[in-house]
Design a protein around this motif. Structure first.
Motif, PDB file in Angstrom:
ATOM      1  N   THR A   1       0.836  -1.194   0.000  1.00  0.00           N
ATOM      2  CA  THR A   1       0.000   0.000   0.000  1.00  0.00           C
ATOM      3  C   THR A   1       0.874   1.249   0.000  1.00  0.00           C
ATOM      4  O   THR A   1       2.087   1.187   0.134  1.00  0.00           O
ATOM      5  N   THR A   2       0.236   2.378  -0.139  1.00  0.00           N
ATOM      6  CA  THR A   2       0.949   3.658  -0.081  1.00  0.00           C
ATOM      7  C   THR A   2       0.813   4.290   1.297  1.00  0.00           C
ATOM      8  O   THR A   2       1.160   5.452   1.478  1.00  0.00           O
ATOM      9  N   THR A   3       0.326   3.536   2.250  1.00  0.00           N
ATOM     10  CA  THR A   3       0.179   4.053   3.615  1.00  0.00           C
ATOM     11  C   THR A   3       1.537   4.095   4.305  1.00  0.00           C
ATOM     12  O   THR A   3       2.246   3.098   4.329  1.00  0.00           O
ATOM     13  N   PRO A   4       1.931   5.230   4.875  1.00  0.00           N
ATOM     14  CA  PRO A   4       3.218   5.278   5.585  1.00  0.00           C
ATOM     15  C   PRO A   4       3.267   4.246   6.697  1.00  0.00           C
ATOM     16  O   PRO A   4       2.300   4.063   7.436  1.00  0.00           O
ATOM     17  N   ARG A   5       4.396   3.560   6.811  1.00  0.00           N
ATOM     18  CA  ARG A   5       4.548   2.548   7.844  1.00  0.00           C
ATOM     19  C   ARG A   5       6.027   2.371   8.164  1.00  0.00           C
ATOM     20  O   ARG A   5       6.898   2.692   7.353  1.00  0.00           O
ATOM     21  N   ARG A   6       6.266   1.853   9.348  1.00  0.00           N
ATOM     22  CA  ARG A   6       7.625   1.516   9.738  1.00  0.00           C
ATOM     23  C   ARG A   6       7.805   0.006   9.614  1.00  0.00           C
ATOM     24  O   ARG A   6       7.183  -0.762  10.330  1.00  0.00           O
ATOM     25  N   GLY A   7       8.652  -0.406   8.694  1.00  0.00           N
ATOM     26  CA  GLY A   7       9.010  -1.806   8.589  1.00  0.00           C
ATOM     27  C   GLY A   7      10.273  -2.077   9.391  1.00  0.00           C
ATOM     28  O   GLY A   7      10.827  -1.186  10.031  1.00  0.00           O
ATOM     29  N   TYR A   8      10.728  -3.328   9.347  1.00  0.00           N
ATOM     30  CA  TYR A   8      11.912  -3.695  10.120  1.00  0.00           C
ATOM     31  C   TYR A   8      12.838  -4.564   9.296  1.00  0.00           C
ATOM     32  O   TYR A   8      12.416  -5.463   8.568  1.00  0.00           O
ATOM     33  N   GLY A   9      14.131  -4.239   9.398  1.00  0.00           N
ATOM     34  CA  GLY A   9      15.163  -5.032   8.747  1.00  0.00           C
ATOM     35  C   GLY A   9      15.923  -5.829   9.779  1.00  0.00           C
ATOM     36  O   GLY A   9      15.361  -6.648  10.497  1.00  0.00           O
ATOM     37  N   ALA A  10      17.228  -5.583   9.866  1.00  0.00           N
ATOM     38  CA  ALA A  10      18.074  -6.247  10.854  1.00  0.00           C
ATOM     39  C   ALA A  10      18.586  -5.192  11.824  1.00  0.00           C
ATOM     40  O   ALA A  10      19.634  -4.582  11.593  1.00  0.00           O
ATOM     41  N   GLN A  11      17.798  -4.919  12.859  1.00  0.00           N
ATOM     42  CA  GLN A  11      18.098  -3.916  13.885  1.00  0.00           C
ATOM     43  C   GLN A  11      18.076  -2.489  13.341  1.00  0.00           C
ATOM     44  O   GLN A  11      18.604  -1.569  13.961  1.00  0.00           O
ATOM     45  N   PHE A  12      17.483  -2.301  12.180  1.00  0.00           N
ATOM     46  CA  PHE A  12      17.206  -0.989  11.611  1.00  0.00           C
ATOM     47  C   PHE A  12      15.735  -0.944  11.220  1.00  0.00           C
ATOM     48  O   PHE A  12      15.152  -1.955  10.816  1.00  0.00           O
TER      49      PHE A  12
END
Length: 488
Positions: free
Chosen positions: A403-414
């Motif tokens: 989607t185009t909704t702003p969100r915070r995803g997660y990688g490897a401790q970032f």
């Protein structure tokens, strides 16, 4: 700028409401509760004085204010911090029957909280770290290894002038929070730098969870040296008994916060280790599985601590382990003002307890923009910078990435900043409590460091600030006359 980006701020870095709101309070706190409060006051006072060079009044105003609702009222129920500047430790009384809680400072390793019941005699047993040769004088070295900033060309000076208003707005609270430092590095050069009055480029603050990204970098350095493999099981000794299902947990599961381990009602509360005097090696590995490894994302200080404990067991020697972050990362890139603190057995508490400066965090950001190469020498595996910003298999509960909704995803401790207006593709960040930020935008060769003393209900909007900085750097209009000069 008063409106906040809720997708970034909600439940972000401070204590979540469920954890911060006190449960049914007893009329009188228990000894254990008072011991935690005394440990908190001792730890933060010790680190603030001996790492940060702060006055006790400033520590009370910044470190010991606007903290979680369950701890705040208890700080007034324990004694005042007693500072021994000669012996470099802080004690706080909380009981008529037990010794005070003590936090003791050592060079390079900062302050360690002794366990409840320990007296100052235990300080001599704390791990120590010495280096044979002093580090080079950074005042004499050019940036980024040193502190001599290069001259800016005409285009860079114009961008610097355009940034003044945006930086001034951050200090004025237009993006939320209470800002203590902003540092903007574009194309490897410092375009803008400003500090709270009384602060300097060498003023240290606690990183809080930005330390997790530092920990991931230390792990990356260990992978580069062949000490660790991310997709291999951790082989932690605490889980070595035949049939223990936790043997399936890999280092990657820990870096992705996909371990499946129980982390309590709030994964960012590790009080027993942070200021309770508990050992990482005793408190953290005892958690049990609540979901299969890799199936669920759960923010957990414990996962970061377990990754570092894995490194310690692979190295096998405490002194070599204590030296490793300095020899493999901090000293090679000039992070001379960075102090990773330990528990009283020498386990790094690098999920939160690192004290450092804005410039040192900018150096870390530059290492990532250069894919782990520092002045021609590779310190991290090729592609590690992409690895830490590649989405983990399981993600935080949020709108789908499509989607185009702003969100915070997660990688490897970032953290990954997806679809926030103006931030651009590939933006990611190291985020910490009270508004500690390293914002990275590789496509612009841009690093932004922001330090602060935010609190619940008044948090800094990092994506909005990143968007404004990008717009100011790339703008072609005449510089605004608003704002203050860089370095103020």
């Amino acid at each position: 700028m008063k409106a906040r980006n809720a997708a970034f701020l909600a439940g972000a870095l401070l204590l979540p409401a469920a954890a911060a709101a006190p449960a049914q309070q007893r009329s009188e706190p228990t000894v254990q509760q008072l011991a935690l409060a005394a440990g908190y006051k001792a730890q933060f006072t010790c680190s603030g004085i001996f790492n940060g060079g702060k006055t006790e009044a400033l520590i009370r105003a910044q470190e010991l204010s606007n903290i979680s609702d369950d701890l705040a009222p208890l700080l007034g129920r324990v004694g005042n911090a007693q500072v021994d500047r000669d012996e470099q430790h802080v004690s706080v009384r909380y009981s008529d029957h037990l010794p005070p809680r003590i936090a003791a400072w050592r060079p390079h390793l900062g302050c360690t909280g002794l366990p409840p019941g320990a007296t100052s005699a235990a300080i001599r047993h704390l791990p120590q770290l010495e280096f044979a040769a002093p580090p080079p004088n950074q005042a004499e070295l050019p940036w980024p290894a040193g502190d001599r900033l290069p001259a800016l060309n005409a285009s860079e000076r114009a961008a610097q002038a355009r940034l003044n208003g945006t930086v001034a707005a951050a200090f004025a609270g237009d993006f939320g929070g209470v800002t203590s430092a902003v540092l903007i590095v574009s194309g490897g050069k410092v375009l803008n730098e400003r500090y709270l009055p009384g602060y300097t480029p060498h003023t240290s603050q606690r990183t809080w969870s930005v330390a997790k990204s530092i920990a991931a970098t230390v792990i990356g350095a260990a992978v580069h040296r062949g000490l660790l493999t991310v997709d291999a099981p951790t082989a932690l000794s605490a889980w070595a008994r035949p049939g223990d299902p936790r043997q399936a947990i890999t280092l990657e599961h820990l870096l992705h916060m996909n371990s499946g381990l129980d982390s309590g009602p709030a994964g960012n509360r590790t009080d027993a280790v942070y200021f309770g005097g508990g050992l990482v090696s005793q408190e953290v590995p005892r958690r049990r599985l609540v979901s299969p490894p890799g199936d669920r994302w759960r923010y957990a200080n414990n996962d970061t601590l377990l990754a570092l404990l894995t490194l310690r067991e692979k190295i096998g020697d405490r002194e070599r382990y204590l030296r490793f972050p300095f020899s493999a990362l901090l000293h090679p890139i000039g992070m001379q003002h960075t102090v990773p603190e330990t528990d009283w057995d020498g386990n790094f508490v690098m999920s939160s307890q690192v004290w450092t400066t804005a410039r040192d965090l900018a150096r870390l950001g530059l290492l990532y923009l250069n894919d782990g190469v520092w002045q021609g020498k590779r310190l991290l595996p090729r592609g590690w910078a992409d690895y830490v910003r590649t989405p983990a298999a399981a993600q935080p509960s949020a709108p789908a990435r499509t989607t185009t909704t702003p969100r915070r995803g997660y990688g490897a401790q970032f953290w990954l900043l997806d679809a926030f207006p103006g931030v651009g593709a590939g933006a990611h960040a190291a985020l910490g409590n009270r508004g500690q930020l390293i914002l990275l935008q590789p496509q612009d060769d841009l690093v932004i460091v922001r330090r602060g003393y935010d609190y619940s209900g008044n948090r800094f909007d990092g994506p909005a600030f990143l968007a404004r900085v990008r717009a100011a750097i790339t703008a072609t209009e005449a510089p605004s006359s608003s704002g203050t000069a860089a370095g103020g």
